[in-house]
Design a protein around this motif. Structure first.
Motif, PDB file in Angstrom:
ATOM      1  N   TYR A 205     -25.155  -8.027 -54.957  1.00 57.35           N
ATOM      2  CA  TYR A 205     -25.884  -6.992 -54.241  1.00 57.35           C
ATOM      3  C   TYR A 205     -25.238  -5.617 -54.414  1.00 57.35           C
ATOM      4  O   TYR A 205     -25.855  -4.601 -54.079  1.00 57.35           O
ATOM      5  CB  TYR A 205     -25.974  -7.336 -52.755  1.00 57.35           C
ATOM      6  CG  TYR A 205     -27.224  -8.097 -52.375  1.00 57.35           C
ATOM      7  CD1 TYR A 205     -28.434  -7.434 -52.200  1.00 57.35           C
ATOM      8  CD2 TYR A 205     -27.207  -9.476 -52.187  1.00 57.35           C
ATOM      9  CE1 TYR A 205     -29.590  -8.119 -51.841  1.00 57.35           C
ATOM     10  CE2 TYR A 205     -28.352 -10.175 -51.839  1.00 57.35           C
ATOM     11  CZ  TYR A 205     -29.542  -9.487 -51.672  1.00 57.35           C
ATOM     12  OH  TYR A 205     -30.692 -10.174 -51.325  1.00 57.35           O
TER      13      TYR A 205
ATOM     14  N   PRO B 124     -27.805 -10.811 -46.717  1.00 58.56           N
ATOM     15  CA  PRO B 124     -28.365  -9.933 -45.672  1.00 58.56           C
ATOM     16  C   PRO B 124     -28.032 -10.345 -44.240  1.00 58.56           C
ATOM     17  O   PRO B 124     -28.253  -9.558 -43.312  1.00 58.56           O
ATOM     18  CB  PRO B 124     -29.883 -10.028 -45.922  1.00 58.56           C
ATOM     19  CG  PRO B 124     -30.010 -10.385 -47.365  1.00 58.56           C
ATOM     20  CD  PRO B 124     -28.856 -11.318 -47.609  1.00 58.56           C
TER      21      PRO B 124
ATOM     22  N   PHE C  49     -23.882  -3.885 -43.814  1.00 52.64           N
ATOM     23  CA  PHE C  49     -24.757  -2.796 -43.398  1.00 52.64           C
ATOM     24  C   PHE C  49     -23.998  -1.744 -42.600  1.00 52.64           C
ATOM     25  O   PHE C  49     -24.223  -0.552 -42.770  1.00 52.64           O
ATOM     26  CB  PHE C  49     -25.902  -3.336 -42.541  1.00 52.64           C
ATOM     27  CG  PHE C  49     -26.871  -4.211 -43.287  1.00 52.64           C
ATOM     28  CD1 PHE C  49     -28.010  -3.681 -43.874  1.00 52.64           C
ATOM     29  CD2 PHE C  49     -26.649  -5.571 -43.404  1.00 52.64           C
ATOM     30  CE1 PHE C  49     -28.911  -4.490 -44.562  1.00 52.64           C
ATOM     31  CE2 PHE C  49     -27.537  -6.391 -44.091  1.00 52.64           C
ATOM     32  CZ  PHE C  49     -28.673  -5.843 -44.676  1.00 52.64           C
TER      33      PHE C  49
ATOM     34  N   TRP D 169     -30.332  -2.917 -51.307  1.00 53.51           N
ATOM     35  CA  TRP D 169     -31.169  -3.626 -50.347  1.00 53.51           C
ATOM     36  C   TRP D 169     -32.656  -3.522 -50.672  1.00 53.51           C
ATOM     37  O   TRP D 169     -33.494  -3.848 -49.836  1.00 53.51           O
ATOM     38  CB  TRP D 169     -30.914  -3.100 -48.927  1.00 53.51           C
ATOM     39  CG  TRP D 169     -29.526  -3.306 -48.423  1.00 53.51           C
ATOM     40  CD1 TRP D 169     -28.679  -2.363 -47.945  1.00 53.51           C
ATOM     41  CD2 TRP D 169     -28.809  -4.549 -48.319  1.00 53.51           C
ATOM     42  NE1 TRP D 169     -27.484  -2.914 -47.546  1.00 53.51           N
ATOM     43  CE2 TRP D 169     -27.535  -4.259 -47.779  1.00 53.51           C
ATOM     44  CE3 TRP D 169     -29.110  -5.872 -48.647  1.00 53.51           C
ATOM     45  CZ2 TRP D 169     -26.571  -5.236 -47.548  1.00 53.51           C
ATOM     46  CZ3 TRP D 169     -28.151  -6.846 -48.436  1.00 53.51           C
ATOM     47  CH2 TRP D 169     -26.896  -6.531 -47.881  1.00 53.51           C
TER      48      TRP D 169
ATOM     49  N   ILE E  60     -35.494  -6.126 -49.507  1.00 49.48           N
ATOM     50  CA  ILE E  60     -35.108  -6.748 -48.237  1.00 49.48           C
ATOM     51  C   ILE E  60     -35.915  -6.151 -47.089  1.00 49.48           C
ATOM     52  O   ILE E  60     -36.372  -6.861 -46.201  1.00 49.48           O
ATOM     53  CB  ILE E  60     -33.596  -6.564 -47.978  1.00 49.48           C
ATOM     54  CG1 ILE E  60     -32.784  -7.258 -49.066  1.00 49.48           C
ATOM     55  CG2 ILE E  60     -33.222  -7.111 -46.601  1.00 49.48           C
ATOM     56  CD1 ILE E  60     -33.040  -8.738 -49.183  1.00 49.48           C
TER      57      ILE E  60
ATOM     58  N   GLN F 137     -33.559  -5.303 -42.026  1.00 45.12           N
ATOM     59  CA  GLN F 137     -32.727  -6.508 -42.044  1.00 45.12           C
ATOM     60  C   GLN F 137     -33.231  -7.585 -41.088  1.00 45.12           C
ATOM     61  O   GLN F 137     -33.379  -8.756 -41.477  1.00 45.12           O
ATOM     62  CB  GLN F 137     -31.286  -6.139 -41.679  1.00 45.12           C
ATOM     63  CG  GLN F 137     -30.336  -7.317 -41.615  1.00 45.12           C
ATOM     64  CD  GLN F 137     -29.034  -6.986 -40.897  1.00 45.12           C
ATOM     65  OE1 GLN F 137     -28.954  -6.004 -40.153  1.00 45.12           O
ATOM     66  NE2 GLN F 137     -28.012  -7.805 -41.118  1.00 45.12           N
TER      67      GLN F 137
ATOM     68  N   TYR G 111     -36.495  -9.419 -41.966  1.00 41.83           N
ATOM     69  CA  TYR G 111     -36.272 -10.224 -43.166  1.00 41.83           C
ATOM     70  C   TYR G 111     -35.613 -11.552 -42.806  1.00 41.83           C
ATOM     71  O   TYR G 111     -36.051 -12.621 -43.230  1.00 41.83           O
ATOM     72  CB  TYR G 111     -35.398  -9.453 -44.155  1.00 41.83           C
ATOM     73  CG  TYR G 111     -35.066 -10.226 -45.416  1.00 41.83           C
ATOM     74  CD1 TYR G 111     -35.972 -10.301 -46.465  1.00 41.83           C
ATOM     75  CD2 TYR G 111     -33.845 -10.881 -45.552  1.00 41.83           C
ATOM     76  CE1 TYR G 111     -35.677 -11.013 -47.629  1.00 41.83           C
ATOM     77  CE2 TYR G 111     -33.538 -11.592 -46.701  1.00 41.83           C
ATOM     78  CZ  TYR G 111     -34.455 -11.647 -47.736  1.00 41.83           C
ATOM     79  OH  TYR G 111     -34.150 -12.356 -48.873  1.00 41.83           O
TER      80      TYR G 111
END
Length: 328
Positions: free
Chosen positions: A120, A161, A167, A177, A180, A183, A186
């Motif tokens: 990521y 995530p 984050f 992200w 996604i 957050q 998701y």
């Protein structure tokens, strides 16, 4: 057309797009078992370093074990490319860390992969791109999905995530992200879809794969977000094994509240971290702070899981049995 109708229509469309954007619906892929109904595969994590840190040596031993077991596929538990994923779907690191390393004949099978936190940190969507499958047809990486062979269903979960610090405290790292969305929606949708799929599964064996450990005594240790949000769903749905990477080690830990076995295979290259927490825990069955990988062999009645070091030695073996129920 009245302004009030236009406003209402806009709100409905926006809400629908939001739900669609946040959805984490699980794609289902089929992979047939052998003619005798058995299935075998290797599990590897945290590997892509252009052959360095014994990655090539681990690959060599994987080839030998893969041939012996006549494996059906390979599972990657994430952190596929270091240090910061791929820069694009044309990044040479893909071939230099994957195609040119895992060259044994027995490893020319489908690879099912999830993303790790290091993935990521690059172009995460590059690893999901069909362009990579055109370069090397073995490669298949999705965020969350199911591999169904009837004998076993393997539920791949996008765990990165879930981790709040990526984050709130990314430090010098920049995470990709895209795809996604917000957050929390998701994760909520992912857990809902996973719970439904697990509840409806009729497979003899149920395995969940994620990058982050639920339980670990390695450098990163337990992942509290997964303990709080994912583990209760696994415990309620008769999961046999949870397999992960993230910690660069091999380990087997038992759940104290259910039959779930936590299996870490994150030793595909850089290891020997020397940072171990809680080895005296009564739920720890095995820990190895070095390079290696894991094999899984399943039949209707038995599961055999073995951990190998960089020399191909079997360090630990786990066996599990189930009764074969005949239909009346």
């Amino acid at each position: 057309m009245s302004m009030s109708f236009l406003f209402t229509f806009t709100i409905i469309i926006s809400f629908g797009l939001c739900i669609l954007y946040a959805s984490a619906e699980l794609q289902r892929l089929s992979h047939s078992s052998k003619h005798d109904g058995a299935l075998s595969f290797l599990v590897l994590g945290d590997w892509g370093r252009r052959g360095a840190y014994n990655q090539s040596q681990v690959s060599f031993q994987m080839g030998k074990v893969g041939e012996k077991l006549d494996i059906d596929f390979v599972v990657s538990t994430g952190d596929n490319f270091y240090d910061n994923g791929l820069t694009s779907d044309h990044d040479n690191a893909f071939q230099e860390s994957f195609t040119q390393i895992y060259t044994a004949k027995s490893l020319q099978k489908q690879w099912y992969s999830v993303l790790g936190n290091h993935d990521y940190r690059g172009d995460a969507e590059a690893q999901l791109s069909p362009v990579l499958r055109e370069i090397d047809s073995r490669w298949l990486c999705l965020r969350s999905f199911i591999v169904d062979s009837e004998l076993v269903e393997i539920f791949f979960v996008d765990t990165t995530p879930f981790v709040e610090e990526y984050f709130t405290e990314p430090q010098e790292h920049k995470y990709d992200w895209r795809g996604i969305g917000p957050q929390k929606p998701y994760i909520t949708n992912l857990l809902k879809d996973l719970e439904l799929a697990l509840r409806e599964s009729t497979a003899k064996w149920k395995i969940v794969v994620g990058h982050h450990a639920i339980r670990s005594v390695g450098h990163h240790g337990d992942t509290q977000e997964l303990i709080n949000q994912l583990l209760p769903i696994l415990q309620a749905n008769n999961i046999d094994f949870y397999m992960n990477g993230h910690d660069h080690c091999l380990e087997h830990i038992s759940d104290t509240e259910s039959p779930i076995q936590f299996l870490t295979s994150g030793a595909g290259s850089k290891a020997w971290r020397g940072d171990i927490k809680g080895m005296n825990r009564r739920d720890v069955n095995f820990f190895y702070d070095g390079q290696g990988f894991m094999s899984v062999k399943l039949t209707q009645t038995d599961a055999t899981i073995e951990f190998y070091d960089v020399f191909g030695n079997v360090l630990h073996r786990l066996t599990s049995s189930k009764q074969l129920h005949s239909s009346m």
